[in-house]
Design a protein around this motif. Structure first.
Motif, PDB file in Angstrom:
ATOM      1  N   ASN A 226     -27.110   4.885  11.121  1.00  0.00           N
ATOM      2  CA  ASN A 226     -26.676   5.502   9.867  1.00  0.00           C
ATOM      3  C   ASN A 226     -25.243   5.097   9.564  1.00  0.00           C
ATOM      4  OD1 ASN A 226     -28.926   7.659   9.251  1.00  0.00           O
ATOM      5  ND2 ASN A 226     -28.474   7.855  11.437  1.00  0.00           N
ATOM      6  N   LEU A 227     -24.912   5.162   8.316  1.00  0.00           N
ATOM      7  CA  LEU A 227     -23.530   4.976   7.882  1.00  0.00           C
ATOM      8  C   LEU A 227     -22.806   6.312   7.929  1.00  0.00           C
ATOM      9  CD1 LEU A 227     -24.044   2.613   4.809  1.00  0.00           C
ATOM     10  CD2 LEU A 227     -22.870   2.029   6.928  1.00  0.00           C
ATOM     11  N   THR A 228     -21.509   6.284   8.250  1.00  0.00           N
ATOM     12  CA  THR A 228     -20.674   7.483   8.205  1.00  0.00           C
ATOM     13  C   THR A 228     -19.589   7.299   7.155  1.00  0.00           C
ATOM     14  OG1 THR A 228     -19.116   6.709   9.881  1.00  0.00           O
ATOM     15  CG2 THR A 228     -21.073   7.892  10.662  1.00  0.00           C
ATOM     16  N   ASN A 229     -19.112   8.417   6.675  1.00  0.00           N
ATOM     17  CA  ASN A 229     -18.048   8.321   5.659  1.00  0.00           C
ATOM     18  C   ASN A 229     -16.760   7.732   6.239  1.00  0.00           C
ATOM     19  OD1 ASN A 229     -17.604  10.565   7.243  1.00  0.00           O
ATOM     20  ND2 ASN A 229     -17.053  11.925   5.538  1.00  0.00           N
ATOM     21  N   LEU A 230     -16.462   8.024   7.501  1.00  0.00           N
ATOM     22  CA  LEU A 230     -15.260   7.453   8.123  1.00  0.00           C
ATOM     23  C   LEU A 230     -15.420   5.952   8.331  1.00  0.00           C
ATOM     24  CD1 LEU A 230     -12.481   7.747   9.374  1.00  0.00           C
ATOM     25  CD2 LEU A 230     -13.558   8.374  11.539  1.00  0.00           C
ATOM     26  N   GLY A 231     -16.616   5.516   8.761  1.00  0.00           N
ATOM     27  CA  GLY A 231     -16.838   4.081   8.975  1.00  0.00           C
ATOM     28  C   GLY A 231     -16.733   3.305   7.672  1.00  0.00           C
ATOM     29  N   VAL A 232     -17.290   3.854   6.598  1.00  0.00           N
ATOM     30  CA  VAL A 232     -17.216   3.176   5.295  1.00  0.00           C
ATOM     31  C   VAL A 232     -15.779   3.161   4.791  1.00  0.00           C
ATOM     32  CG1 VAL A 232     -17.975   3.278   2.889  1.00  0.00           C
ATOM     33  CG2 VAL A 232     -19.605   3.713   4.738  1.00  0.00           C
ATOM     34  N   PHE A 233     -15.050   4.263   5.010  1.00  0.00           N
ATOM     35  CA  PHE A 233     -13.636   4.297   4.603  1.00  0.00           C
ATOM     36  C   PHE A 233     -12.831   3.257   5.375  1.00  0.00           C
ATOM     37  CE2 PHE A 233      -9.337   6.273   5.091  1.00  0.00           C
ATOM     38  CZ  PHE A 233      -8.921   6.062   3.785  1.00  0.00           C
ATOM     39  N   ARG A 234     -13.133   3.077   6.646  1.00  0.00           N
ATOM     40  CA  ARG A 234     -12.429   2.066   7.439  1.00  0.00           C
ATOM     41  C   ARG A 234     -12.660   0.663   6.860  1.00  0.00           C
ATOM     42  NH1 ARG A 234     -14.959   2.786  11.712  1.00  0.00           N
ATOM     43  NH2 ARG A 234     -16.158   0.847  11.822  1.00  0.00           N
ATOM     44  N   ILE A 235     -13.896   0.371   6.471  1.00  0.00           N
ATOM     45  CA  ILE A 235     -14.190  -0.938   5.846  1.00  0.00           C
ATOM     46  C   ILE A 235     -13.454  -1.068   4.526  1.00  0.00           C
ATOM     47  CG2 ILE A 235     -16.024  -2.384   4.893  1.00  0.00           C
ATOM     48  CD1 ILE A 235     -16.020  -2.149   7.940  1.00  0.00           C
ATOM     49  N   TYR A 236     -13.397   0.038   3.772  1.00  0.00           N
ATOM     50  CA  TYR A 236     -12.691   0.003   2.491  1.00  0.00           C
ATOM     51  C   TYR A 236     -11.210  -0.341   2.698  1.00  0.00           C
ATOM     52  CZ  TYR A 236     -10.342   1.602  -1.717  1.00  0.00           C
ATOM     53  OH  TYR A 236      -9.542   1.653  -2.836  1.00  0.00           O
ATOM     54  N   VAL A 237     -10.595   0.279   3.705  1.00  0.00           N
ATOM     55  CA  VAL A 237      -9.186   0.017   3.994  1.00  0.00           C
ATOM     56  C   VAL A 237      -8.971  -1.449   4.363  1.00  0.00           C
ATOM     57  CG1 VAL A 237      -7.286   0.517   5.589  1.00  0.00           C
ATOM     58  CG2 VAL A 237      -8.654   2.385   4.660  1.00  0.00           C
ATOM     59  N   GLU A 238      -9.840  -2.010   5.208  1.00  0.00           N
ATOM     60  CA  GLU A 238      -9.703  -3.413   5.611  1.00  0.00           C
ATOM     61  C   GLU A 238      -9.838  -4.345   4.417  1.00  0.00           C
ATOM     62  OE1 GLU A 238     -12.514  -4.149   8.680  1.00  0.00           O
ATOM     63  OE2 GLU A 238     -11.290  -3.203  10.246  1.00  0.00           O
ATOM     64  N   ARG A 239     -10.789  -4.063   3.539  1.00  0.00           N
ATOM     65  CA  ARG A 239     -10.975  -4.929   2.369  1.00  0.00           C
ATOM     66  C   ARG A 239      -9.833  -4.780   1.372  1.00  0.00           C
ATOM     67  NH1 ARG A 239     -17.232  -6.072   0.835  1.00  0.00           N
ATOM     68  NH2 ARG A 239     -17.873  -6.706   2.931  1.00  0.00           N
ATOM     69  N   TYR A 240      -9.291  -3.562   1.295  1.00  0.00           N
ATOM     70  CA  TYR A 240      -8.133  -3.365   0.418  1.00  0.00           C
ATOM     71  C   TYR A 240      -6.951  -4.186   0.922  1.00  0.00           C
ATOM     72  CZ  TYR A 240      -4.715  -1.011  -2.566  1.00  0.00           C
ATOM     73  OH  TYR A 240      -3.761  -0.749  -3.509  1.00  0.00           O
ATOM     74  N   LEU A 241      -6.737  -4.206   2.239  1.00  0.00           N
ATOM     75  CA  LEU A 241      -5.670  -5.015   2.826  1.00  0.00           C
ATOM     76  C   LEU A 241      -5.924  -6.501   2.581  1.00  0.00           C
ATOM     77  CD1 LEU A 241      -5.219  -3.188   6.264  1.00  0.00           C
ATOM     78  CD2 LEU A 241      -3.671  -3.092   4.314  1.00  0.00           C
ATOM     79  N   ALA A 242      -7.183  -6.905   2.710  1.00  0.00           N
ATOM     80  CA  ALA A 242      -7.518  -8.316   2.531  1.00  0.00           C
ATOM     81  C   ALA A 242      -7.291  -8.788   1.100  1.00  0.00           C
ATOM     82  CB  ALA A 242      -8.974  -8.557   2.929  1.00  0.00           C
ATOM     83  N   ASN A 243      -7.330  -7.871   0.148  1.00  0.00           N
ATOM     84  CA  ASN A 243      -7.154  -8.242  -1.259  1.00  0.00           C
ATOM     85  C   ASN A 243      -5.763  -7.915  -1.794  1.00  0.00           C
ATOM     86  OD1 ASN A 243      -9.947  -9.061  -2.665  1.00  0.00           O
ATOM     87  ND2 ASN A 243     -10.373  -7.565  -1.053  1.00  0.00           N
ATOM     88  N   HIS A 244      -4.905  -7.359  -0.916  1.00  0.00           N
ATOM     89  CA  HIS A 244      -3.569  -6.990  -1.380  1.00  0.00           C
ATOM     90  C   HIS A 244      -2.660  -8.226  -1.369  1.00  0.00           C
ATOM     91  CE1 HIS A 244       0.217  -4.856  -1.839  1.00  0.00           C
ATOM     92  NE2 HIS A 244      -0.477  -3.754  -2.106  1.00  0.00           N
ATOM     93  N   PRO A 245      -1.973  -8.529  -2.475  1.00  0.00           N
ATOM     94  CA  PRO A 245      -1.166  -9.763  -2.551  1.00  0.00           C
ATOM     95  C   PRO A 245       0.062  -9.766  -1.648  1.00  0.00           C
ATOM     96  CG  PRO A 245      -0.811  -8.389  -4.494  1.00  0.00           C
ATOM     97  CD  PRO A 245      -1.937  -7.761  -3.738  1.00  0.00           C
ATOM     98  N   GLU A 246       0.525  -8.600  -1.187  1.00  0.00           N
ATOM     99  CA  GLU A 246       1.741  -8.535  -0.370  1.00  0.00           C
ATOM    100  C   GLU A 246       1.456  -8.532   1.131  1.00  0.00           C
ATOM    101  OE1 GLU A 246       4.701  -8.872  -1.365  1.00  0.00           O
ATOM    102  OE2 GLU A 246       4.335  -8.765  -3.525  1.00  0.00           O
ATOM    103  N   ILE A 247       0.184  -8.607   1.521  1.00  0.00           N
ATOM    104  CA  ILE A 247      -0.179  -8.636   2.932  1.00  0.00           C
ATOM    105  C   ILE A 247      -0.410 -10.083   3.357  1.00  0.00           C
ATOM    106  CG2 ILE A 247      -1.891  -7.926   4.652  1.00  0.00           C
ATOM    107  CD1 ILE A 247      -0.092  -5.683   3.659  1.00  0.00           C
TER     108      ILE A 247
END
Length: 416
Positions: free
Chosen positions: A325-346
């Motif tokens: 199953n998916l968990t809300n914390l696991g999905v949030f963790r993926i969201y954070v990683e993808r946000y970092l990957a798309n951030h121009p200052e990282i």
């Protein structure tokens, strides 16, 4: 006594006594020689300022400019004038041997002092000249100049005692050897500082303009000077901290040079998630979260894989805990990683991730680890703050809660 012009002038023309004529003659010749010396010094000064300075500016090398800046020529002129004065003393003080004795000692003392000052000017010129080379810009040259000047002043002091007492300089050097143990005790900090300066230079542990942190001395800023006794740090609050040079090889400190020279400055902070807010996601949750662009493809692909796995293994899904199953914390963790990957200052060439740490009494730490491209302190703090502003605001979208200690208002609501 061989009579001279001024002596005859005062004795015959002004009809003064022999002793009075001698003293007036000495005074007149002394004033004349000092006036000549002063005029010579002023001529050299004017020549240096008006003509020699223009000439050295046109030359390609900076060494002659530094000679002018550190007043080496003027120092050399002082020595020449004093030597000429010393050579003239027997003629000036003719007929007054006692005055000649004291005047000779005084001039020799002045010559000794100005020779030391001349050597100092030469050393400062060499130091400034070496600073023009990139390989020496961050080296503790001041320490080497200071240790050399200590020996020069020590030798100069012995010369002064030799002049005042009339004893041979060799006798003082011999006596100095007998007092070497006492001198080692007196100059212990200086010797330790000199050794530390050499080790710092050879091991390249600290350079000028390095950002260092040393909690023991409340130092957190840039190194602005490395000398024989201390390392001067200008803290970021514009205060000045002095650290004993030897402490930099005997105690622990942090040098941020590697970070400054790297491709980014590290961001390492954690969000603390309440344990009781973590849960499995149902179909409605997945449908709702699929509207978030950064993770929509991840949710679709992952949910398809999970359903295939559960079907292939005949998982009983009457209870959501069964199977994968998916968990809300696991999905949030993926969201954070993808946000970092798309951030121009990282900086994407350096490691970035969102990782879950061991549970604590404050909840589950979700640590964000990344490197900001911009290493300037002000800009770095703004980038980190913008990231966490977004993450903090994003937490409720995943039905998660952040941990924080209860406030007075929270406690009053419980009692009410």
């Amino acid at each position: 006594m061989k009579e001279n012009y001024f002596f005859n002038l005062y004795r015959d023309h002004f009809s003064v006594g022999t002793n009075t004529a001698i003293y007036f003659s000495i005074l007149t010749k002394l004033v004349l020689i000092l006036l000549i010396g002063f005029l010579l010094f002023r001529l050299v000064h004017i020549f240096s300022r008006r003509y020699l300075s223009r000439f050295v500016i046109r030359t390609k090398t900076s060494f002659d400019d530094l000679l002018i800046k550190n007043k080496v020529l003027l120092g050399f002129t002082r020595i020449i004038v004093l030597i000429l004065l010393d050579l003239s003393l027997p003629n000036i003080f003719k007929g007054a041997p006692r005055l000649l004795f004291y005047a000779d000692k005084l001039v020799l003392l002045l010559i000794s002092f100005f020779i030391i000052w001349f050597i100092r000017s030469i050393l400062f010129t060499l130091k400034d000249f070496l600073r023009t080379f990139s390989s020496f810009k961050d080296k503790p040259l001041e320490s080497y100049v200071q240790i050399f000047m200590i020996f020069v002043w020590l030798l100069g002091t012995l010369v002064v005692f030799s002049i005042l007492t009339g004893q041979s300089l060799l006798k003082f050097l011999t006596a100095l050897g007998a007092f070497s143990a006492v001198l080692l005790l007196i100059f212990k900090d200086t010797i330790l500082g000199f050794v530390a300066s050499i080790q710092i230079s050879i091991n390249d542990t600290v350079r000028l303009n390095d950002w260092i942190t040393m909690e023991k001395y409340a130092a957190d800023g840039n190194v602005i000077e490395i000398n024989l006794v201390s390392v001067i740090v200008k803290n970021f609050d514009n205060t000045i901290t002095s650290i004993p040079t030897y402490s930099l090889i005997s105690e622990s400190f942090k040098n941020w040079r590697a970070m400054s020279n790297s491709g980014g400055r590290r961001i390492k902070r954690a969000l603390y998630i309440k344990v009781n807010s973590i849960r499995f996601l149902n179909e409605d949750d997945i449908t709702r979260l699929s509207k978030i662009d950064l993770i929509s493809d991840y949710l679709q692909q992952t949910q398809t894989n999970i359903e295939q796995f559960n079907t292939a293994n005949k998982i009983n899904k009457d209870l959501i805990i069964n199977g994968r199953n998916l968990t809300n914390l696991g999905v949030f963790r993926i969201y954070v990683e993808r946000y970092l990957a798309n951030h121009p200052e990282i900086n994407k060439e350096l490691l970035f991730m969102a990782r879950q740490l061991a549970p604590t009494t404050h909840g589950i730490p979700l640590e964000i680890y990344a490197f900001s491209k911009n290493k300037i302190w002000l800009n770095y703090e703004r980038i980190a703050a913008d990231l966490f502003d977004h993450f903090l605001a994003s937490v409720p979208f995943f039905d998660l809660e952040l941990f924080e200690h209860p406030t007075g208002k929270d406690l009053s609501n419980i009692h009410s």
